[in-house]
Design a protein around this motif. Structure first.
Motif, mmCIF file in Angstrom:
data_model
loop_
_atom_site.group_PDB
_atom_site.id
_atom_site.type_symbol
_atom_site.label_atom_id
_atom_site.label_comp_id
_atom_site.label_asym_id
_atom_site.label_seq_id
_atom_site.Cartn_x
_atom_site.Cartn_y
_atom_site.Cartn_z
ATOM 1 N N CYS A 1 0.844 -1.191 0.000
ATOM 2 C CA CYS A 1 0.000 0.000 0.000
ATOM 3 C C CYS A 1 0.881 1.243 0.000
ATOM 4 C CB CYS A 1 -0.882 0.039 1.240
ATOM 5 S SG CYS A 1 -1.719 -1.510 1.591
ATOM 6 N N CYS B 1 1.804 3.638 -2.891
ATOM 7 C CA CYS B 1 0.939 4.758 -3.273
ATOM 8 C C CYS B 1 0.454 5.588 -2.087
ATOM 9 C CB CYS B 1 -0.276 4.237 -4.020
ATOM 10 S SG CYS B 1 0.133 3.328 -5.518
ATOM 11 N N HIS B 2 0.587 5.042 -0.876
ATOM 12 C CA HIS B 2 0.111 5.769 0.304
ATOM 13 C C HIS B 2 1.194 5.810 1.372
ATOM 14 C CE1 HIS B 2 -4.114 5.472 -0.998
ATOM 15 N NE2 HIS B 2 -3.906 4.198 -1.259
ATOM 16 N N LYS C 1 0.925 8.594 -5.039
ATOM 17 C CA LYS C 1 -0.061 8.335 -6.072
ATOM 18 C C LYS C 1 -1.470 8.395 -5.471
ATOM 19 C CE LYS C 1 -0.464 5.615 -10.146
ATOM 20 N NZ LYS C 1 -1.258 4.490 -10.448
ATOM 21 N N GLY C 2 -1.594 7.912 -4.257
ATOM 22 C CA GLY C 2 -2.870 7.963 -3.542
ATOM 23 C C GLY C 2 -2.764 8.937 -2.382
ATOM 24 N N PRO C 3 -3.904 9.267 -1.779
ATOM 25 C CA PRO C 3 -3.901 10.215 -0.655
ATOM 26 C C PRO C 3 -3.221 9.627 0.583
ATOM 27 C CG PRO C 3 -6.080 9.224 -0.941
ATOM 28 C CD PRO C 3 -5.235 8.737 -2.086
ATOM 29 N N TRP D 1 -2.792 8.561 4.449
ATOM 30 C CA TRP D 1 -3.791 8.053 5.414
ATOM 31 C C TRP D 1 -4.362 9.229 6.197
ATOM 32 C CZ3 TRP D 1 -4.113 4.053 2.920
ATOM 33 C CH2 TRP D 1 -3.283 2.941 2.943
ATOM 34 N N LYS E 1 -10.679 13.632 5.673
ATOM 35 C CA LYS E 1 -11.822 13.645 4.764
ATOM 36 C C LYS E 1 -13.059 12.996 5.403
ATOM 37 C CE LYS E 1 -13.097 11.138 0.585
ATOM 38 N NZ LYS E 1 -12.593 10.327 -0.522
ATOM 39 N N TYR E 2 -12.828 11.909 6.156
ATOM 40 C CA TYR E 2 -13.955 11.175 6.738
ATOM 41 C C TYR E 2 -14.246 11.528 8.188
ATOM 42 C CZ TYR E 2 -14.237 8.169 2.648
ATOM 43 O OH TYR E 2 -14.409 7.692 1.389
ATOM 44 N N GLN F 1 -14.672 -0.625 -0.026
ATOM 45 C CA GLN F 1 -13.757 -0.289 -1.104
ATOM 46 C C GLN F 1 -12.557 -1.231 -1.161
ATOM 47 O OE1 GLN F 1 -11.491 3.317 -0.879
ATOM 48 N NE2 GLN F 1 -10.289 2.491 -2.544
ATOM 49 N N LEU F 2 -12.000 -1.533 0.008
ATOM 50 C CA LEU F 2 -10.811 -2.392 0.035
ATOM 51 C C LEU F 2 -11.182 -3.840 -0.254
ATOM 52 C CD1 LEU F 2 -8.869 -0.902 3.065
ATOM 53 C CD2 LEU F 2 -8.516 -0.458 0.639
ATOM 54 N N GLY G 1 -12.679 7.408 -7.203
ATOM 55 C CA GLY G 1 -12.934 8.683 -7.873
ATOM 56 C C GLY G 1 -12.765 8.461 -9.366
ATOM 57 N N GLU H 1 -9.867 7.945 -10.714
ATOM 58 C CA GLU H 1 -8.631 7.200 -10.927
ATOM 59 C C GLU H 1 -8.942 5.799 -11.449
ATOM 60 O OE1 GLU H 1 -5.526 8.367 -10.226
ATOM 61 O OE2 GLU H 1 -6.272 10.312 -9.591
ATOM 62 N N HIS I 1 -9.226 0.743 -7.895
ATOM 63 C CA HIS I 1 -8.352 0.552 -6.738
ATOM 64 C C HIS I 1 -8.074 -0.926 -6.511
ATOM 65 C CE1 HIS I 1 -6.801 0.853 -2.628
ATOM 66 N NE2 HIS I 1 -6.410 2.041 -3.028
ATOM 67 N N VAL J 1 -8.070 -5.853 -1.700
ATOM 68 C CA VAL J 1 -7.227 -6.449 -0.666
ATOM 69 C C VAL J 1 -7.707 -7.860 -0.357
ATOM 70 C CG1 VAL J 1 -6.278 -6.163 1.641
ATOM 71 C CG2 VAL J 1 -6.862 -4.161 0.288
ATOM 72 N N ILE K 1 -7.505 -2.693 8.992
ATOM 73 C CA ILE K 1 -6.769 -1.776 8.109
ATOM 74 C C ILE K 1 -7.518 -0.438 8.024
ATOM 75 C CG2 ILE K 1 -6.041 -1.336 5.721
ATOM 76 C CD1 ILE K 1 -5.564 -4.376 5.462
HETATM 77 C C1 HEC Z 1 -1.239 1.707 -7.363
HETATM 78 C C2 HEC Z 1 -1.404 2.680 -6.303
HETATM 79 C C3 HEC Z 1 -2.186 2.270 -5.058
HETATM 80 C C4 HEC Z 1 -1.973 1.195 -4.226
HETATM 81 C C5 HEC Z 1 -0.927 0.103 -4.345
HETATM 82 C C6 HEC Z 1 -2.948 1.322 -3.159
HETATM 83 N N1 HEC Z 1 -3.718 2.436 -3.354
HETATM 84 FE FE1 HEC Z 1 -5.182 3.122 -2.099
HETATM 85 N N2 HEC Z 1 -5.583 4.659 -3.393
HETATM 86 C C7 HEC Z 1 -4.864 4.927 -4.552
HETATM 87 C C8 HEC Z 1 -5.439 6.094 -5.192
HETATM 88 C C9 HEC Z 1 -4.953 6.713 -6.503
HETATM 89 C C10 HEC Z 1 -6.498 6.521 -4.362
HETATM 90 C C11 HEC Z 1 -7.440 7.709 -4.601
HETATM 91 C C12 HEC Z 1 -8.561 7.281 -5.464
HETATM 92 C C13 HEC Z 1 -9.518 8.375 -5.763
HETATM 93 O O1 HEC Z 1 -9.776 9.235 -4.908
HETATM 94 O O2 HEC Z 1 -10.067 8.336 -6.872
HETATM 95 C C14 HEC Z 1 -6.552 5.600 -3.246
HETATM 96 C C15 HEC Z 1 -7.445 5.698 -2.192
HETATM 97 C C16 HEC Z 1 -7.385 4.938 -1.043
HETATM 98 C C17 HEC Z 1 -8.187 5.153 0.137
HETATM 99 C C18 HEC Z 1 -9.174 6.291 0.335
HETATM 100 C C19 HEC Z 1 -10.513 5.939 -0.198
HETATM 101 C C20 HEC Z 1 -11.479 7.033 0.011
HETATM 102 O O3 HEC Z 1 -12.651 6.678 0.165
HETATM 103 O O4 HEC Z 1 -11.127 8.208 0.009
HETATM 104 C C21 HEC Z 1 -7.845 4.180 1.031
HETATM 105 C C22 HEC Z 1 -8.404 3.981 2.435
HETATM 106 C C23 HEC Z 1 -6.847 3.344 0.408
HETATM 107 N N3 HEC Z 1 -6.587 3.832 -0.851
HETATM 108 C C24 HEC Z 1 -6.266 2.271 1.009
HETATM 109 C C25 HEC Z 1 -5.308 1.458 0.411
HETATM 110 C C26 HEC Z 1 -4.754 0.280 1.032
HETATM 111 C C27 HEC Z 1 -5.093 -0.242 2.434
HETATM 112 C C28 HEC Z 1 -3.865 -0.249 0.150
HETATM 113 C C29 HEC Z 1 -3.051 -1.522 0.280
HETATM 114 C C30 HEC Z 1 -3.820 -2.731 0.477
HETATM 115 C C31 HEC Z 1 -3.849 0.608 -1.010
HETATM 116 N N4 HEC Z 1 -4.750 1.631 -0.816
HETATM 117 C C32 HEC Z 1 -3.051 0.427 -2.117
HETATM 118 C C33 HEC Z 1 -3.811 4.206 -5.045
HETATM 119 C C34 HEC Z 1 -3.302 3.043 -4.496
#
Ligand code: HEC
Length: 103
Positions: free
Chosen positions: A34, A37-38, A45-47, A49, A55-56, A69-70, A77, A79, A82, A85, A95
């Motif tokens: 994770c 991107c986070h 790449k992602g927001p 934590w 936000k929430y 979502q997970l 959004g 993008e 996602h 998991v 998580i």
């Molecule tokens: C390839 C890149 C990538 C990986 C790897 C990734 N994410 Fe994300 N994630 C993103 C992006 C980009 C967004 C924002 C999406 C959007 O807002 O459209 C996001 C958004 C989120 C959000 C916020 C959702 C929301 O409702 O605002 C959470 C929580 C999250 N990811 C958890 C995880 C977790 C836990 C993992 C690992 C299991 C993970 N991400 C792996 C790219 C990634």
């Protein structure tokens, strides 16, 4: 009963597994990469934590939203889809709790 090596190895590995279980949500975050991107604080790449937690903030449905979502993957959004998991419901909830409690 005489303890043989196999028994000892089994006991030791059981002890090891139960301690790993306690932090399995964090292990999954590491294993699923994770943090590619986070991060806790920085938007990659992602927001971060922390920004998801902001936000929430005050949204009682947030843990459930993040759980769904997970669990299912798919769009959040505009993008790409996602990552989904692969983990137990309890772990995914844990998580979501970690994400939402990040400051
Ligand atoms: C390839 C890149 C990538 C990986 C790897 C990734 N994410 Fe994300 N994630 C993103 C992006 C980009 C967004 C924002 C999406 C959007 O807002 O459209 C996001 C958004 C989120 C959000 C916020 C959702 C929301 O409702 O605002 C959470 C929580 C999250 N990811 C958890 C995880 C977790 C836990 C993992 C690992 C299991 C993970 N991400 C792996 C790219 C990634």
């Amino acid at each position: 009963m005489k303890l043989n090596l196999t028994t000892v190895v089994a006991l030791v590995s059981m002890a090891f597994c139960s301690s790993a279980f306690a932090s399995s949500a964090e292990d999954i975050i590491a294993k699923e990469k994770c943090n590619k991107c986070h991060t806790e604080k920085t938007t990659k790449k992602g927001p971060s934590w922390a920004s998801v937690a902001v936000k929430y903030k005050g949204n009682a449905d947030a843990p459930n939203k993040i759980f769904v979502q997970l669990k299912n993957g798919g769009k959040v959004g505009d993008e790409d889809d996602h990552k989904k998991v692969e983990a137990s419901d309890a772990d995914i909830k844990a998580i979501a709790a970690i994400v939402l409690s990040t400051k």
